[in-house]
Design a protein around this motif. Structure first.
Motif, PDB file in Angstrom:
ATOM      1  N   LYS B 208       0.847  -1.182   0.000  1.00  0.00           N
ATOM      2  CA  LYS B 208       0.000   0.000   0.000  1.00  0.00           C
ATOM      3  C   LYS B 208       0.884   1.234   0.000  1.00  0.00           C
ATOM      4  N   ILE B 209       0.763   2.022  -1.044  1.00  0.00           N
ATOM      5  CA  ILE B 209       1.537   3.255  -1.129  1.00  0.00           C
ATOM      6  C   ILE B 209       0.584   4.410  -0.888  1.00  0.00           C
ATOM      7  N   GLY B 210       0.577   4.904   0.329  1.00  0.00           N
ATOM      8  CA  GLY B 210      -0.238   6.061   0.676  1.00  0.00           C
ATOM      9  C   GLY B 210       0.716   7.153   1.123  1.00  0.00           C
ATOM     10  N   THR B 211       0.378   7.792   2.241  1.00  0.00           N
ATOM     11  CA  THR B 211       1.317   8.763   2.811  1.00  0.00           C
ATOM     12  C   THR B 211       2.648   8.064   3.070  1.00  0.00           C
ATOM     13  N   GLU B 255      10.809   5.068   2.351  1.00  0.00           N
ATOM     14  CA  GLU B 255       9.933   6.240   2.503  1.00  0.00           C
ATOM     15  C   GLU B 255      10.673   7.571   2.387  1.00  0.00           C
ATOM     16  N   ALA B 256      12.006   7.546   2.478  1.00  0.00           N
ATOM     17  CA  ALA B 256      12.762   8.776   2.222  1.00  0.00           C
ATOM     18  C   ALA B 256      12.726   9.110   0.737  1.00  0.00           C
ATOM     19  N   TYR B 257      12.393   8.108  -0.093  1.00  0.00           N
ATOM     20  CA  TYR B 257      12.367   8.301  -1.545  1.00  0.00           C
ATOM     21  C   TYR B 257      10.970   8.347  -2.133  1.00  0.00           C
ATOM     22  N   PHE B 258      10.023   7.626  -1.512  1.00  0.00           N
ATOM     23  CA  PHE B 258       8.716   7.540  -2.153  1.00  0.00           C
ATOM     24  C   PHE B 258       7.614   7.363  -1.113  1.00  0.00           C
ATOM     25  N   GLY B 259       6.380   7.469  -1.594  1.00  0.00           N
ATOM     26  CA  GLY B 259       5.195   7.538  -0.747  1.00  0.00           C
ATOM     27  C   GLY B 259       4.642   8.944  -0.879  1.00  0.00           C
ATOM     28  N   GLY B 260       3.428   9.125  -0.400  1.00  0.00           N
ATOM     29  CA  GLY B 260       2.754  10.408  -0.557  1.00  0.00           C
ATOM     30  C   GLY B 260       3.562  11.575  -0.016  1.00  0.00           C
ATOM     31  N   ALA B 261       4.184  11.398   1.144  1.00  0.00           N
ATOM     32  CA  ALA B 261       4.909  12.494   1.778  1.00  0.00           C
ATOM     33  C   ALA B 261       6.151  12.867   0.969  1.00  0.00           C
ATOM     34  N   ALA B 262       6.930  11.856   0.575  1.00  0.00           N
ATOM     35  CA  ALA B 262       8.155  12.133  -0.192  1.00  0.00           C
ATOM     36  C   ALA B 262       7.814  12.732  -1.552  1.00  0.00           C
ATOM     37  N   LEU B 263       6.724  12.239  -2.135  1.00  0.00           N
ATOM     38  CA  LEU B 263       6.339  12.716  -3.459  1.00  0.00           C
ATOM     39  C   LEU B 263       5.931  14.199  -3.405  1.00  0.00           C
ATOM     40  N   ALA B 264       5.175  14.562  -2.369  1.00  0.00           N
ATOM     41  CA  ALA B 264       4.767  15.962  -2.216  1.00  0.00           C
ATOM     42  C   ALA B 264       6.008  16.858  -2.064  1.00  0.00           C
ATOM     43  N   ARG B 265       6.942  16.401  -1.241  1.00  0.00           N
ATOM     44  CA  ARG B 265       8.178  17.174  -1.029  1.00  0.00           C
ATOM     45  C   ARG B 265       8.943  17.351  -2.346  1.00  0.00           C
ATOM     46  N   ILE B 334      -0.463  -3.964  -5.783  1.00  0.00           N
ATOM     47  CA  ILE B 334      -0.087  -2.586  -5.433  1.00  0.00           C
ATOM     48  C   ILE B 334      -1.371  -1.784  -5.237  1.00  0.00           C
ATOM     49  N   GLY B 335      -1.477  -1.131  -4.099  1.00  0.00           N
ATOM     50  CA  GLY B 335      -2.678  -0.337  -3.848  1.00  0.00           C
ATOM     51  C   GLY B 335      -2.355   0.928  -3.077  1.00  0.00           C
ATOM     52  N   GLY B 336      -3.396   1.604  -2.630  1.00  0.00           N
ATOM     53  CA  GLY B 336      -3.206   2.826  -1.855  1.00  0.00           C
ATOM     54  C   GLY B 336      -3.384   4.056  -2.724  1.00  0.00           C
ATOM     55  N   GLY B 337      -3.422   5.217  -2.074  1.00  0.00           N
ATOM     56  CA  GLY B 337      -3.740   6.459  -2.756  1.00  0.00           C
ATOM     57  C   GLY B 337      -2.836   6.748  -3.946  1.00  0.00           C
ATOM     58  N   VAL B 338      -1.562   6.393  -3.820  1.00  0.00           N
ATOM     59  CA  VAL B 338      -0.613   6.756  -4.860  1.00  0.00           C
ATOM     60  C   VAL B 338      -0.837   5.959  -6.138  1.00  0.00           C
ATOM     61  N   THR B 339      -1.696   4.933  -6.068  1.00  0.00           N
ATOM     62  CA  THR B 339      -1.981   4.189  -7.300  1.00  0.00           C
ATOM     63  C   THR B 339      -2.737   5.054  -8.290  1.00  0.00           C
ATOM     64  N   GLY B 340      -3.188   6.264  -7.852  1.00  0.00           N
ATOM     65  CA  GLY B 340      -3.689   7.243  -8.808  1.00  0.00           C
ATOM     66  C   GLY B 340      -2.630   7.578  -9.853  1.00  0.00           C
ATOM     67  N   LEU B 341      -1.387   7.315  -9.541  1.00  0.00           N
ATOM     68  CA  LEU B 341      -0.298   7.537 -10.502  1.00  0.00           C
ATOM     69  C   LEU B 341      -0.337   6.502 -11.619  1.00  0.00           C
ATOM     70  N   GLY B 370      -4.419  -3.198  -7.233  1.00  0.00           N
ATOM     71  CA  GLY B 370      -5.594  -3.697  -6.540  1.00  0.00           C
ATOM     72  C   GLY B 370      -6.859  -3.330  -7.291  1.00  0.00           C
ATOM     73  N   GLU B 371      -7.924  -4.098  -7.045  1.00  0.00           N
ATOM     74  CA  GLU B 371      -9.178  -3.856  -7.774  1.00  0.00           C
ATOM     75  C   GLU B 371     -10.170  -3.006  -6.990  1.00  0.00           C
ATOM     76  N   LEU B 372      -9.993  -2.969  -5.659  1.00  0.00           N
ATOM     77  CA  LEU B 372     -11.066  -2.412  -4.841  1.00  0.00           C
ATOM     78  C   LEU B 372     -10.878  -0.937  -4.493  1.00  0.00           C
ATOM     79  N   GLY B 373      -9.706  -0.392  -4.805  1.00  0.00           N
ATOM     80  CA  GLY B 373      -9.478   1.027  -4.522  1.00  0.00           C
ATOM     81  C   GLY B 373      -9.784   1.355  -3.081  1.00  0.00           C
ATOM     82  N   GLN B 374     -10.567   2.427  -2.917  1.00  0.00           N
ATOM     83  CA  GLN B 374     -10.888   2.944  -1.599  1.00  0.00           C
ATOM     84  C   GLN B 374     -11.677   1.944  -0.734  1.00  0.00           C
ATOM     85  N   LEU B 375     -12.285   0.959  -1.389  1.00  0.00           N
ATOM     86  CA  LEU B 375     -13.124   0.025  -0.629  1.00  0.00           C
ATOM     87  C   LEU B 375     -12.350  -1.188  -0.116  1.00  0.00           C
ATOM     88  N   ALA B 376     -11.070  -1.312  -0.458  1.00  0.00           N
ATOM     89  CA  ALA B 376     -10.319  -2.503  -0.051  1.00  0.00           C
ATOM     90  C   ALA B 376     -10.264  -2.611   1.479  1.00  0.00           C
TER      91      ALA B 376
END
Lengths: 393, 393
Positions: B208-211, B255-265, B334-341, B370-376
């Motif tokens: 899960k790749i989120g924050t 996480e120093a390289y990727f994830g929502g927080a690193a990506l925003a930075r 692979i799932g989580g918010g960053v899968t919007g990418l 993942g198939e379920l997105g926010q509902l997983a």
């Protein structure tokens, strides 16, 4: 052994007797949650099969003394552990106690026919010594991935000539008993679980540092072999992006930095470039170097040799740290030939893991050397086949 | 729901009905290996508890038509998925079909009291919409390690104020039903196993790749939580020795390289240093950037944004490659918010894994979104609590 347990209760009883030795019926009843009468039925059936025999009266627990039973003392298991450069063969009795053990140098690259010829000669020697007339079952470990259900090595990188060879079937015919084949590292983990440092631990992994580096994984008490039998193949996990070239074709793999093969290469380089007088002296005598030379040089205070061990431990610790964060084991065991490097190696691995893994995962994590040394694999092999035979048919 | 299955057969029947919907007695008999008469006894007992109800006649399979049964349509499960920056709440019926779902922004750092106030308001809204009067059980996921038996977060790095908070007990009192608490990533894996891409897969993991970045591990069909509940915490696996400093105090963590927080930075840096006109324009409007901005910039052809996604995927793929070699899964999700990418990210991860893991481990390895997105997460939460309730009491 033609008899097999007829149901899960009998299987449980056989394993209890294997692991606990002679046991009173009363104590067995405490362990298996069967009524007294049902327990008596199952034990009597096992007595009829000959797998279990009466063993006198137990010490009194108050009231009538209970009768002891035990596994038939005539049961014999064979454990075979094929490494890259040597082979171990051992005969055990019913409680997997080792009755006799042979170790010989061997080159796995000679292929299955030559290797089995040597193994069968070793088996004949153990039989000739009066340790067994035949075997109730045998387990065998090989240094590569195995398709477990069929007992066939699959694309084993350091075992040319073994790919697809029907190890299980061939050995079963030669020995006249059931055989199971597994990766040597899985058997090492099973051995340490049966009789070594991992007794009673349900989730752990066991890193074997020999010629290469592999890992046996136990989840919930069972070996995790993975979808294609290659679980635990950690020698080619990347330790350094764009790092040293590895024999596998990638760069930066753990085995490009450590393991028996990398250590020999680096030791010879240190001998030649003048950075290690100890290793240079040993190379001049022997013409080649290996792990024990580095261990001896380090023990003599050679800084370059100590550096090789520390660097190797740090690289190994880096990879283990990631696996600890992923898997959150209850124990990590380090074993294999390179453990001759001893506590310098262990200290470097520990330093790196404790520094780099999550504190929550390492808070109570013991990271220790295996207890069984050379006997871990053969012990695991007999554990494997006895688990199989002590399962409902 | 006060009734619980009385034995393993009943538990099995309840789960079959949950996962298969209305089923004829004849078909249930095919699945559970019980004699016709014993099956009838168990089904009748379940009918008496009210957990199961009759559902008319099944289609003929030749001969007498069998009676259908199904789980009581009145059963209601609640799934709660607390993320770092939002919360999902869903109500399901007996077959874990989602009857209603709410998502709201939320800041987990506000602590358990504020978060539960919001969650309970969302639950009240769903009840008010007529979806449920009460709940038979609830599952809840939180974005940090959990001591699973007690249902208590343990030292969760991104959840100040939650350490040791009795989530299970507090929520159970508020809701008046049994509650189980788990790490959000474990629930995502369970959700994909229940109703998503991992159906019928026994050994897989779900990244899960989120924050941050975490991983749910399923072994033999069961979630592997590890010895202290921190299994799958892969965000701080080292991706680069002596690499970028990480918020955890180490260097080179994923996480120093990727994830929502690193990506925003990194996106804001690219906006400021002139390398990305698209991101600069978005930053000027919004004052800050996050994953969706990078996705939109990449979709508009912005090279810097595409580079950020590719680099992040490569780093993530590096770590996953090692885990694939170790664990040899049958599937990686692979799932989580960053899968919007989307597929740019997936392609980078795949390239790295297929290049770097052992061929034997990746030969037939699907690596998919993942198939379920926010509902997983909410689906997994109801799966978790229903598994618990559909176990022998």
């Amino acid at each position: 052994m033609t008899a097999r347990p007829a149901n899960a209760h009998q299987a449980r009883l056989l394993r209890l007797l294997r692991d606990g030795g002679p046991t009173s019926r009363a104590r067995l009843g405490d362990e298996v949650e069967l009524s007294r009468s049902k327990l008596a039925v199952e034990v009597d059936r096992l007595l009829e099969t000959g797998l279990v025999v009466a063993d006198g009266l137990a010490a009194s627990r108050g009231g009538r003394r209970s009768h002891n039973v035990r596994l038939s003392p005539g049961l014999r298991f064979l454990g075979i552990d094929i490494g890259a450069t040597s082979v171990d063969v051992a005969v055990t009795g019913p409680e997997l106690e080792i009755l006799g053990h042979l170790n010989q140098p061997m080159d796995v690259r000679e292929g299955p026919v030559a290797v089995f010829e040597q193994v069968l000669a070793m088996v004949a020697k153990l039989k000739h010594d009066g340790l067994a007339e035949g075997f109730d079952g045998a387990g065998i470990g090989v240094p590569g991935p195995v398709r477990f259900p069929e007992g066939v090595p699959v694309a084993p990188p350091i075992m040319p000539g073994w790919d697809g060879f029907p190890v299980r079937e061939a050995l079963s015919q030669e020995l006249g008993c059931p055989v199971l084949v597994d990766n040597d590292v899985n058997l090492m983990a099973l051995g340490e679980q049966q009789a070594g440092v991992a007794r009673s631990v349900r989730d752990f992994f066991c890193v074997k540092i020999g010629t290469g580096i592999g890992c046996g994984i136990v989840v919930g008490g069972e070996v995790h072999r993975g979808t294609t039998g290659s679980a635990g193949d950690i020698g080619h996990i990347q330790a350094e992006p764009e790092g040293r070239p590895c024999a596998c074709g990638n760069r930066g793999c753990l085995e490009a930095y450590f393991g028996g093969a990398a250590l020999a290469r680096d030791a010879e380089a240190a001998a030649r470039d003048g950075s290690s007088p100890e290793l240079a002296a040993r190379l001049a005598v022997a013409g080649r170097l290996s792990g024990p030379d580095v261990a001896a040089a380090a023990a003599a205070g050679d800084a370059a040799a100590l550096g090789l061990i520390r660097d190797g431990g740090t690289r190994t610790g880096q990879v283990i740290a990631g696996l600890v964060s992923f898997f959150n084991p209850g124990l990590v065991v380090i074993g294999g030939g390179v453990t001759g490097l001893g506590h310098t190696l262990l200290a470097s691995i520990r330093t790196q893991v404790y520094r780099q893994s999550l504190p929550l995962a390492t808070g109570n994590l013991p990271l220790v050397l295996g207890e069984l040394g050379q006997l871990a694999g053969v012990t695991g092999a007999t554990r494997l086949i006895s688990d199989h035979l002590f399962s409902p048919a």
